[in-house]
Write an enzyme that holds these catalytic residues in place. Structure first.
Site, PDB file in Angstrom:
ATOM      1  N   CYS A 169      26.504  -2.411  10.818  1.00 11.43           N
ATOM      2  CA  CYS A 169      27.884  -2.240  10.375  1.00 11.43           C
ATOM      3  C   CYS A 169      28.026  -0.927   9.612  1.00 11.43           C
ATOM      4  O   CYS A 169      27.082  -0.430   9.012  1.00 11.43           O
ATOM      5  CB  CYS A 169      28.289  -3.370   9.439  1.00 11.43           C
ATOM      6  N   ARG A 220      25.992   4.134  14.718  1.00 17.75           N
ATOM      7  CA  ARG A 220      25.259   2.991  14.166  1.00 17.75           C
ATOM      8  C   ARG A 220      25.353   1.767  15.069  1.00 17.75           C
ATOM      9  O   ARG A 220      24.640   0.803  14.888  1.00 17.75           O
ATOM     10  CB  ARG A 220      25.789   2.645  12.764  1.00 17.75           C
ATOM     11  N   TRP A 274      28.915  -4.886  13.486  1.00 16.77           N
ATOM     12  CA  TRP A 274      27.849  -5.239  14.446  1.00 16.77           C
ATOM     13  C   TRP A 274      27.568  -6.696  14.166  1.00 16.77           C
ATOM     14  O   TRP A 274      27.020  -7.041  13.115  1.00 16.77           O
ATOM     15  CB  TRP A 274      26.630  -4.359  14.185  1.00 16.77           C
ATOM     16  N   ASN A 299      28.686  -4.652   4.727  1.00 11.11           N
ATOM     17  CA  ASN A 299      27.537  -4.419   5.603  1.00 11.11           C
ATOM     18  C   ASN A 299      26.365  -5.175   4.998  1.00 11.11           C
ATOM     19  O   ASN A 299      26.056  -5.010   3.822  1.00 11.11           O
ATOM     20  CB  ASN A 299      27.220  -2.920   5.675  1.00 11.11           C
ATOM     21  N   GLY A 300      25.723  -6.040   5.770  1.00  6.45           N
ATOM     22  CA  GLY A 300      24.579  -6.811   5.263  1.00  6.45           C
ATOM     23  C   GLY A 300      24.779  -8.282   5.611  1.00  6.45           C
ATOM     24  O   GLY A 300      25.552  -8.630   6.495  1.00  6.45           O
ATOM     25  N   GLU A 345       5.945   2.607  23.577  1.00  7.44           N
ATOM     26  CA  GLU A 345       7.181   3.343  23.270  1.00  7.44           C
ATOM     27  C   GLU A 345       7.952   3.646  24.550  1.00  7.44           C
ATOM     28  O   GLU A 345       9.178   3.496  24.606  1.00  7.44           O
ATOM     29  CB  GLU A 345       6.842   4.618  22.505  1.00  7.44           C
ATOM     30  N   LYS A 386      11.762   2.516  25.380  1.00  9.61           N
ATOM     31  CA  LYS A 386      12.824   3.451  25.785  1.00  9.61           C
ATOM     32  C   LYS A 386      13.523   2.928  27.042  1.00  9.61           C
ATOM     33  O   LYS A 386      14.742   2.888  27.125  1.00  9.61           O
ATOM     34  CB  LYS A 386      12.223   4.829  26.056  1.00  9.61           C
ATOM     35  N   GLU A 395      15.499  -0.431  26.274  1.00 11.23           N
ATOM     36  CA  GLU A 395      16.661  -0.354  25.362  1.00 11.23           C
ATOM     37  C   GLU A 395      17.769   0.513  25.936  1.00 11.23           C
ATOM     38  O   GLU A 395      18.915   0.401  25.519  1.00 11.23           O
ATOM     39  CB  GLU A 395      16.236   0.152  23.992  1.00 11.23           C
ATOM     40  N   HIS A 436      -7.332  -8.530  32.004  1.00 13.33           N
ATOM     41  CA  HIS A 436      -7.393  -9.774  31.205  1.00 13.33           C
ATOM     42  C   HIS A 436      -6.134 -10.607  31.356  1.00 13.33           C
ATOM     43  O   HIS A 436      -5.815 -11.416  30.491  1.00 13.33           O
ATOM     44  CB  HIS A 436      -7.643  -9.420  29.730  1.00 13.33           C
ATOM     45  N   LYS A 485      21.794   1.886  15.305  1.00 13.66           N
ATOM     46  CA  LYS A 485      20.904   3.004  14.977  1.00 13.66           C
ATOM     47  C   LYS A 485      20.094   2.701  13.728  1.00 13.66           C
ATOM     48  O   LYS A 485      18.965   3.105  13.605  1.00 13.66           O
ATOM     49  CB  LYS A 485      21.726   4.285  14.762  1.00 13.66           C
TER      50      LYS A 485
HETATM   51  C1  AGP Z   1      14.211   3.431  18.696  1.00 15.76           C
HETATM   52  O1  AGP Z   1      14.506   3.973  19.993  1.00 15.76           O
HETATM   53  C2  AGP Z   1      14.943   2.178  18.431  1.00 15.76           C
HETATM   54  N1  AGP Z   1      16.337   2.446  18.417  1.00 15.76           N
HETATM   55  C3  AGP Z   1      14.472   1.381  17.237  1.00 15.76           C
HETATM   56  O2  AGP Z   1      13.288   0.725  17.641  1.00 15.76           O
HETATM   57  C4  AGP Z   1      14.150   2.146  15.943  1.00 15.76           C
HETATM   58  O3  AGP Z   1      13.024   2.955  16.127  1.00 15.76           O
HETATM   59  C5  AGP Z   1      13.838   1.107  14.854  1.00 15.76           C
HETATM   60  O4  AGP Z   1      14.994   0.331  14.640  1.00 15.76           O
HETATM   61  C6  AGP Z   1      13.381   1.726  13.524  1.00 15.76           C
HETATM   62  O5  AGP Z   1      14.408   2.530  13.009  1.00 15.76           O
HETATM   63  P1  AGP Z   1      14.043   3.512  11.765  1.00 15.76           P
HETATM   64  O6  AGP Z   1      13.004   4.476  12.274  1.00 15.76           O
HETATM   65  O7  AGP Z   1      15.329   4.169  11.405  1.00 15.76           O
HETATM   66  O8  AGP Z   1      13.486   2.646  10.668  1.00 15.76           O
END
Ligand code: AGP
Length: 606
Positions: free
Chosen positions: A2, A27, A74, A99-100, A479, A483, A486, A502, A601
């Site tokens: 949010c 965000r 959000w 927010n929270g 990673e 990518k 997501e 395994h 974000k």
């Molecule tokens: C990264 O592509 C993602 N959007 C997500 O995993 C992100 O890395 C994670 O939420 C951690 O965010 P931060 O580095 O701002 O703590």
């Protein structure tokens, strides 16, 4: 996550708040709203979906007034609907944005409903508006009312309240969720981060946890939770309006992939001292005192820690454990073997990472924050800060921040190893020289968009994909899979190549895409034979490697090559084609590349 904004003393409050909300779009959100107060009347506009829907609602009938608050939501508690969108209003008297998560909202709501309060939403946040009505009805003033409410609510919050009882003041408070107060000329503002306010003012007060404040057009009174005045100095923030536009690229993510040479160069510069030596912004004795490191992070930042573990243990001979931040404090870790916690976070606000860092600090560990946002909560709470200088990263999927994190982490590993005497100055200088070559190498890797486009087109048809890597390329496989999933919503899993036999090799079927990350390092031959096993069972091998290793996997169905690179740096350079592959696959799928569904974000809830 949010986003909240507010303004007091600005005669075009409605448009100013809408513009500020647009700067928080990165965000991630699913609904939005703005409310203003004018001549004793609260005027509310809300909309589901993108901000353009709210803009349309405002265009039909402008919002009057010079005081107001706004929100991008959000969804956590309560579905995506206009009723659940913020701002919330109670008794046509108090409106709030939050927010929270108010963790004890059910108990509070039950008490208020039994006292006759009527709720209009399913959210946790709405209780805040009713609590202010209840406190004002009991004759409490703004300070006493806020104190009472903060004593009752539990959980993470950054909220703003506006009441007809105080028509020229905003009431704000924060705990664990970020909140910035902007001091303008004849007007004051609030925002979830300074970027939302950068076009209005760069003079900002960051509230501390449990602070609250009464904000009028020309005065900010900050209080601690017990009601005693708090002195919080204003700072001039670096964020500037020009740093948050796409600069002619199709997406923020595309722009940020292209910005990586600069992000790496600027981050390396921040880790280089006046004598041109790699430094960790800590004294030699502080570095020598490090006897073991607990790495705390989430998502992409967590994968950066897993790569850094190889570097730190290999070069500095210091034990490292990599913890998923959201798991760390709930497993009651034994910390006696470690002296230091290193929290890595692009936003510097991920609540999982912040709370894990606080837990480590309460266990007596020294804390280091590796963040991309100066002035973020993690940066302000850790003993030391290792800065990435990637600039604001707006795309939800992290790219330049990741390679900047790796650059800083490798530099830190070298500085630590030198301080510990486990490498000599010559070896340190040699690695430094290699790191200095990275911006150029990454720049050459950026020519891969065109060769990768057809591979991405084919991949976009897949229902799932595997990512394989060995050594430092194993976390990069994780990673790369993150990518892809997501951004394109295609299911993808990363595995250590050696793990395939395994169990996961049972997943291999004719045509299954297997993205293979390979470098000319000590595990290349073994990694290559793992890939051969996958190919023999019908896996379609998409090989991402450096020029000198291409011959190792002459059975690949598609090959993406980067220039030759020292194996220490391979995970940084190979990250770029993995990012491009995921980006182009998502473009093929037509997903919302900069704000993928359900994502935020900065995740400021646990
Ligand atoms: C990264 O592509 C993602 N959007 C997500 O995993 C992100 O890395 C994670 O939420 C951690 O965010 P931060 O580095 O701002 O703590």
């Amino acid at each position: 996550m949010c986003g909240i904004v507010g303004a007091v003393g600005h005669d075009r409050c409605g448009p100013v708040l809408l513009d500020a909300l647009k700067r928080l779009e990165y965000r991630g959100y699913d609904s939005s709203g703005i409310v203003t107060l004018h001549e004793g009347q609260i005027d509310l506009r809300r909309a589901v979906g993108k901000l353009v829907n709210l803009e349309t609602a405002l265009a039909d009938q402008a919002l009057p007034g010079s005081i107001g608050i706004g929100h991008t939501r959000w969804a956590t508690h309560g579905g995506v609907s206009e009723d659940n969108a913020h701002p919330h209003v109670a008794s046509d008297r108090v409106s709030i944005v939050h927010n929270g998560i108010i963790e004890n909202h059910r108990t509070i709501r039950a008490r208020l409903e039994s006292a006759g309060h009527k709720f209009a939403s399913d959210t946790d946040s709405e209780v805040l508006a009713h609590l202010f009505v209840e406190a004002f009805d009991a004759g409490l003033d703004a300070v006493a009312a806020t104190q009472k409410i903060l004593a009752e609510i539990e959980g993470a919050y950054a909220f703003a309240a506006m009441a007809t009882d105080y028509p020229e003041q905003l009431i704000v408070a924060r705990n664990a969720s970020p909140l910035a107060v902007g001091i303008g000329e004849g007007a004051c503002y609030i925002g979830s981060d300074a970027i939302a306010l950068a076009h209005l003012t760069r003079k900002v007060i960051y509230l501390k946890d449990h602070d609250f404040a009464l904000i009028s057009a020309d005065h900010v009174a900050v209080y601690q939770a017990d009601g005693t005045p708090a002195n919080r100095e204003a700072v001039i923030v670096a964020a500037s309006p020009g740093m948050v536009d796409k600069g002619g690229y199709r997406h923020f993510m595309e722009k940020e992939i292209y910005e990586q040479p600069d992000a790496i160069a600027h981050s390396l510069a921040a880790m280089t001292d006046a004598d041109g030596q790699l430094t960790a912004t800590m004294s030699t004795e502080d570095l020598r005192a490090i006897t073991g490191i607990v790495m705390l992070a989430a998502g992409t930042s967590h994968y950066a820690t897993q790569i850094a573990r190889y570097w730190i243990e290999t070069l500095a001979k210091v034990p490292v454990v990599c913890e998923v931040a959201s798991e760390y404090r709930y497993r009651h870790p034994v910390t006696s073997a470690y002296s230091t916690a290193l929290a890595i976070s692009q936003s510097g606000e991920s609540l999982d990472t912040l709370m894990a860092m606080r837990h480590a600090a309460s266990s007596g560990l020294h804390t280091i924050g590796l963040v991309n946002v100066p002035g973020s909560t993690i940066a302000r709470e850790t003993d030391f800060v290792l800065p990435t200088r990637a600039g604001p990263e707006i795309g939800v999927a992290s790219t330049k921040a990741f390679t900047a994190q790796l650059t800083v982490l490798l530099s830190f590993a070298v500085a630590l190893a030198k301080a510990k005497g486990s490498i000599d100055a010559e070896r340190a200088a040699q690695i430094h020289q290699q790191i200095q070559s990275l911006p150029g190498l990454v720049g050459r890797a950026l020519t891969l968009f065109d060769p990768i486009r057809p591979i991405a087109h084919a991949l976009s048809q897949a229902r799932s994909a595997l990512y394989l890597g060995r050594g430092t390329l194993y976390p990069l496989a994780l990673e790369g899979a993150l990518k892809l999933k997501e951004l394109s919503y295609i299911h993808a899993e990363g595995f250590a190549s050696g793990e395939m036999k395994h169990g996961p090799i049972a997943l291999i079927e004719e045509g299954l895409p297997v993205v293979a990350l390979l470098a000319a390092d000590e595990v290349m031959a073994k990694a290559s034979s793992n890939l051969r096993e996958a190919a023999a069972r019908g896996g379609q091998i998409i090989l991402i490697t450096e020029e000198r290793a291409v011959h190792e996997v002459d059975f690949a169905d598609a090959v993406i090559t980067v220039p030759n690179v020292d194996s220490l740096l391979a995970p940084i350079l190979l990250a770029v084609p993995a990012q491009i592959l995921a980006y182009l696959t998502a473009v093929e799928k037509g997903t919302d590349v900069d704000q993928p569904r359900n994502l935020a974000k900065s995740v400021t809830v646990e």
